[in-house]
Motif scaffolding. Structure first.
Motif, PDB file in Angstrom:
ATOM      1  N   LYS A 286     -12.066   4.323   0.167  1.00  0.00           N
ATOM      2  CA  LYS A 286     -11.590   5.785  -0.078  1.00  0.00           C
ATOM      3  C   LYS A 286     -11.746   6.178  -1.480  1.00  0.00           C
ATOM      4  O   LYS A 286     -11.147   5.193  -2.234  1.00  0.00           O
ATOM      5  CB  LYS A 286     -10.072   5.746   0.576  1.00  0.00           C
ATOM      6  CG  LYS A 286      -9.404   7.280   0.381  1.00  0.00           C
ATOM      7  CD  LYS A 286      -8.258   7.239   1.128  1.00  0.00           C
ATOM      8  CE  LYS A 286      -7.290   8.569   0.953  1.00  0.00           C
ATOM      9  NZ  LYS A 286      -8.273   9.762   1.564  1.00  0.00           N
TER      10      LYS A 286
ATOM     11  N   LYS B 274      -1.017   6.985  -2.318  1.00  0.00           N
ATOM     12  CA  LYS B 274      -0.869   5.677  -1.530  1.00  0.00           C
ATOM     13  C   LYS B 274      -0.133   5.720  -0.188  1.00  0.00           C
ATOM     14  O   LYS B 274      -0.705   5.034   0.670  1.00  0.00           O
ATOM     15  CB  LYS B 274       0.042   4.973  -2.602  1.00  0.00           C
ATOM     16  CG  LYS B 274      -0.647   4.592  -3.828  1.00  0.00           C
ATOM     17  CD  LYS B 274       0.611   3.709  -4.718  1.00  0.00           C
ATOM     18  CE  LYS B 274       0.037   3.293  -5.941  1.00  0.00           C
ATOM     19  NZ  LYS B 274       1.048   2.462  -6.717  1.00  0.00           N
TER      20      LYS B 274
ATOM     21  N   SER C 204      -2.048   2.782   1.512  1.00  0.00           N
ATOM     22  CA  SER C 204      -2.716   1.732   0.531  1.00  0.00           C
ATOM     23  C   SER C 204      -1.806   1.093  -0.248  1.00  0.00           C
ATOM     24  O   SER C 204      -0.891   2.161  -1.259  1.00  0.00           O
ATOM     25  CB  SER C 204      -3.700   2.328  -0.174  1.00  0.00           C
ATOM     26  OG  SER C 204      -4.300   1.569  -1.137  1.00  0.00           O
TER      27      SER C 204
ATOM     28  N   LYS D 253      -2.083  -1.093  -2.733  1.00  0.00           N
ATOM     29  CA  LYS D 253      -2.591  -1.677  -4.023  1.00  0.00           C
ATOM     30  C   LYS D 253      -3.898  -1.039  -4.442  1.00  0.00           C
ATOM     31  O   LYS D 253      -5.104  -1.918  -4.479  1.00  0.00           O
ATOM     32  CB  LYS D 253      -2.666  -3.197  -3.957  1.00  0.00           C
ATOM     33  CG  LYS D 253      -1.501  -3.859  -4.232  1.00  0.00           C
ATOM     34  CD  LYS D 253      -1.416  -5.474  -4.297  1.00  0.00           C
ATOM     35  CE  LYS D 253      -0.087  -6.039  -4.401  1.00  0.00           C
ATOM     36  NZ  LYS D 253      -0.240  -7.604  -4.408  1.00  0.00           N
ATOM     37  N   PRO D 254      -4.076   0.088  -4.661  1.00  0.00           N
ATOM     38  CA  PRO D 254      -5.452   0.735  -4.992  1.00  0.00           C
ATOM     39  C   PRO D 254      -5.666   0.478  -6.487  1.00  0.00           C
ATOM     40  O   PRO D 254      -4.777   0.253  -7.221  1.00  0.00           O
ATOM     41  CB  PRO D 254      -5.169   2.221  -4.660  1.00  0.00           C
ATOM     42  CG  PRO D 254      -3.648   2.219  -4.765  1.00  0.00           C
ATOM     43  CD  PRO D 254      -2.844   1.240  -4.434  1.00  0.00           C
ATOM     44  N   ARG D 255      -6.957   0.614  -6.751  1.00  0.00           N
ATOM     45  CA  ARG D 255      -7.343   0.488  -8.360  1.00  0.00           C
ATOM     46  C   ARG D 255      -7.007   1.832  -8.782  1.00  0.00           C
ATOM     47  O   ARG D 255      -7.647   2.782  -8.250  1.00  0.00           O
ATOM     48  CB  ARG D 255      -8.708   0.030  -8.486  1.00  0.00           C
ATOM     49  CG  ARG D 255      -8.961  -1.418  -7.840  1.00  0.00           C
ATOM     50  CD  ARG D 255      -8.270  -2.305  -8.861  1.00  0.00           C
ATOM     51  NE  ARG D 255      -9.340  -2.539 -10.179  1.00  0.00           N
ATOM     52  CZ  ARG D 255     -10.087  -3.359 -10.288  1.00  0.00           C
ATOM     53  NH1 ARG D 255     -10.566  -4.199  -9.139  1.00  0.00           N
ATOM     54  NH2 ARG D 255     -10.799  -3.487 -11.418  1.00  0.00           N
TER      55      ARG D 255
ATOM     56  N   GLU E 233     -13.725  -2.953  -3.619  1.00  0.00           N
ATOM     57  CA  GLU E 233     -12.501  -2.208  -3.352  1.00  0.00           C
ATOM     58  C   GLU E 233     -12.422  -1.363  -1.967  1.00  0.00           C
ATOM     59  O   GLU E 233     -13.431  -0.907  -1.820  1.00  0.00           O
ATOM     60  CB  GLU E 233     -11.879  -1.659  -4.460  1.00  0.00           C
ATOM     61  CG  GLU E 233     -11.731  -2.680  -5.755  1.00  0.00           C
ATOM     62  CD  GLU E 233     -10.676  -3.429  -5.674  1.00  0.00           C
ATOM     63  OE1 GLU E 233      -9.699  -3.138  -4.877  1.00  0.00           O
ATOM     64  OE2 GLU E 233     -10.616  -4.300  -6.209  1.00  0.00           O
ATOM     65  N   GLU E 234     -11.393  -1.090  -1.468  1.00  0.00           N
ATOM     66  CA  GLU E 234     -11.268  -0.387  -0.414  1.00  0.00           C
ATOM     67  C   GLU E 234     -10.519   1.387  -0.732  1.00  0.00           C
ATOM     68  O   GLU E 234     -11.200   1.971  -0.166  1.00  0.00           O
ATOM     69  CB  GLU E 234     -10.133  -0.759   0.385  1.00  0.00           C
ATOM     70  CG  GLU E 234     -10.717  -2.050   1.250  1.00  0.00           C
ATOM     71  CD  GLU E 234      -9.882  -2.600   2.229  1.00  0.00           C
ATOM     72  OE1 GLU E 234      -8.533  -2.105   2.682  1.00  0.00           O
ATOM     73  OE2 GLU E 234      -9.999  -3.580   3.107  1.00  0.00           O
ATOM     74  N   HIS E 235      -9.895   1.114  -1.922  1.00  0.00           N
ATOM     75  CA  HIS E 235      -9.325   2.431  -2.445  1.00  0.00           C
ATOM     76  C   HIS E 235      -9.287   2.580  -3.756  1.00  0.00           C
ATOM     77  O   HIS E 235      -8.982   1.931  -4.578  1.00  0.00           O
ATOM     78  CB  HIS E 235      -7.975   2.517  -1.824  1.00  0.00           C
ATOM     79  CG  HIS E 235      -7.152   3.886  -2.000  1.00  0.00           C
ATOM     80  ND1 HIS E 235      -5.864   4.012  -1.853  1.00  0.00           N
ATOM     81  CD2 HIS E 235      -7.561   4.983  -2.217  1.00  0.00           C
ATOM     82  CE1 HIS E 235      -5.559   5.518  -2.144  1.00  0.00           C
ATOM     83  NE2 HIS E 235      -6.585   5.986  -2.313  1.00  0.00           N
ATOM     84  N   LEU E 236     -10.083   3.485  -4.285  1.00  0.00           N
ATOM     85  CA  LEU E 236      -9.886   3.717  -5.694  1.00  0.00           C
ATOM     86  C   LEU E 236      -9.136   5.193  -5.881  1.00  0.00           C
ATOM     87  O   LEU E 236      -9.572   6.256  -5.221  1.00  0.00           O
ATOM     88  CB  LEU E 236     -11.300   3.951  -6.424  1.00  0.00           C
ATOM     89  CG  LEU E 236     -12.401   2.702  -5.963  1.00  0.00           C
ATOM     90  CD1 LEU E 236     -13.562   2.844  -6.696  1.00  0.00           C
ATOM     91  CD2 LEU E 236     -11.591   1.473  -7.031  1.00  0.00           C
ATOM     92  N   ILE E 237      -8.576   5.166  -6.997  1.00  0.00           N
ATOM     93  CA  ILE E 237      -7.749   6.557  -7.469  1.00  0.00           C
ATOM     94  C   ILE E 237      -8.124   6.851  -8.969  1.00  0.00           C
ATOM     95  O   ILE E 237      -7.949   5.782  -9.687  1.00  0.00           O
ATOM     96  CB  ILE E 237      -6.486   6.669  -7.239  1.00  0.00           C
ATOM     97  CG1 ILE E 237      -5.932   6.341  -5.805  1.00  0.00           C
ATOM     98  CG2 ILE E 237      -5.727   7.781  -7.903  1.00  0.00           C
ATOM     99  CD1 ILE E 237      -4.323   6.302  -5.617  1.00  0.00           C
TER     100      ILE E 237
END
Length: 247
Positions: free
Chosen positions: A3, A76, A81, A83-85, A107-111
């Motif tokens: 994501k 989040k 999530s 602990k996104p980056r 990673e699974e989630h990047l913002i």
């Protein structure tokens, strides 16, 4: 599925990039889910302002913490999530490279946070952001182009996106060296011929040629990269050849 959320004041900038080529294909294959958010929507004042004058005076405007904090909290919660980056695009960040792209691809989630104006309230850096990245030693009008570059470099590494796993494993920088030259048909174009080894069918010699040419190109164009690579005995011999040819 990875994501990717992007916080920006100009969501329309991403339409063409994310809706074309490999990045579009990755979304269609459900390897990645893009979500572009105008963080002005999270401003808590009636005028939806997201910036203000800096304390202590000075030129330019600074992005306020409240819209960014609330937007990241919302993303989040929405993604469940914890602990996104959270990546801030800024000139002071670490210079993006292939190693970082490979790390982020796991990673699974990047913002991504794309700023404008003079800068960010420091509390955003201190309490929201996990990574600060730059795409080079120059200043852009905003973080959008930088975010697009990083996203492209990451998404192409996701499983099945390129179709052939070797496509990115042989990329420049993935091996530490710059990539070797490529040729295609015709074998003779206006008198310019493809190296014989590539049409020989001898895969051992082809692999050796590619490795040597990769080293040669790195030596000629980015010798600084060789400082951090432990060379094999063959590579050391080839490097001496290149150095002697240069004399």
């Amino acid at each position: 599925m990875m994501k990717i959320d992007v916080l920006t004041l100009f969501p329309e900038m991403f339409e063409g990039v994310l809706g074309s080529s490999i990045l579009k294909k990755a979304a269609e294959q459900k390897a990645v889910d893009y979500h572009i958010v105008n963080f002005r929507e999270f401003a808590d004042n009636k005028h939806k302002t997201v910036d203000d004058y800096p304390y202590g005076g000075g030129a330019g405007m600074v992005l306020k913490p409240q819209p960014i904090f609330d937007a990241v909290d919302h993303l989040k919660e929405q993604a469940q999530s914890t602990k996104p980056r959270v990546i801030l695009l800024c000139p002071q960040g670490k210079t993006h490279n292939q190693k970082i792209a490979e790390e982020l691809a796991k990673e699974e989630h990047l913002i991504f946070i794309c700023g404008h104006y003079e800068g960010y309230d420091e509390r955003i850096r201190d309490h929201v952001v996990t990574d600060e990245l730059s795409i080079g030693d120059y200043v852009l009008t905003g973080g959008e182009l930088g975010a697009m570059v990083v996203i492209d470099s990451v998404v192409r590494l996701l499983p099945e996106v390129l179709g052939n796993e070797e496509s990115h494993q042989r990329d420049s920088f993935s091996t530490g060296f710059l990539e070797h030259p490529h040729y295609t048909r015709p074998a003779d174009f206006r008198g310019m011929k493809v190296p014989d080894v590539l049409t020989s069918g001898n895969h051992r010699l082809i692999d050796e040629w590619r490795e040597k040419e990769s080293l040669k190109r790195t030596y000629e164009r980015r010798p600084d990269l060789l400082e951090n690579i432990e060379l094999t005995s063959d590579q050391k011999k080839w490097l001496r050849e290149f150095e002697n040819q240069k004399k």
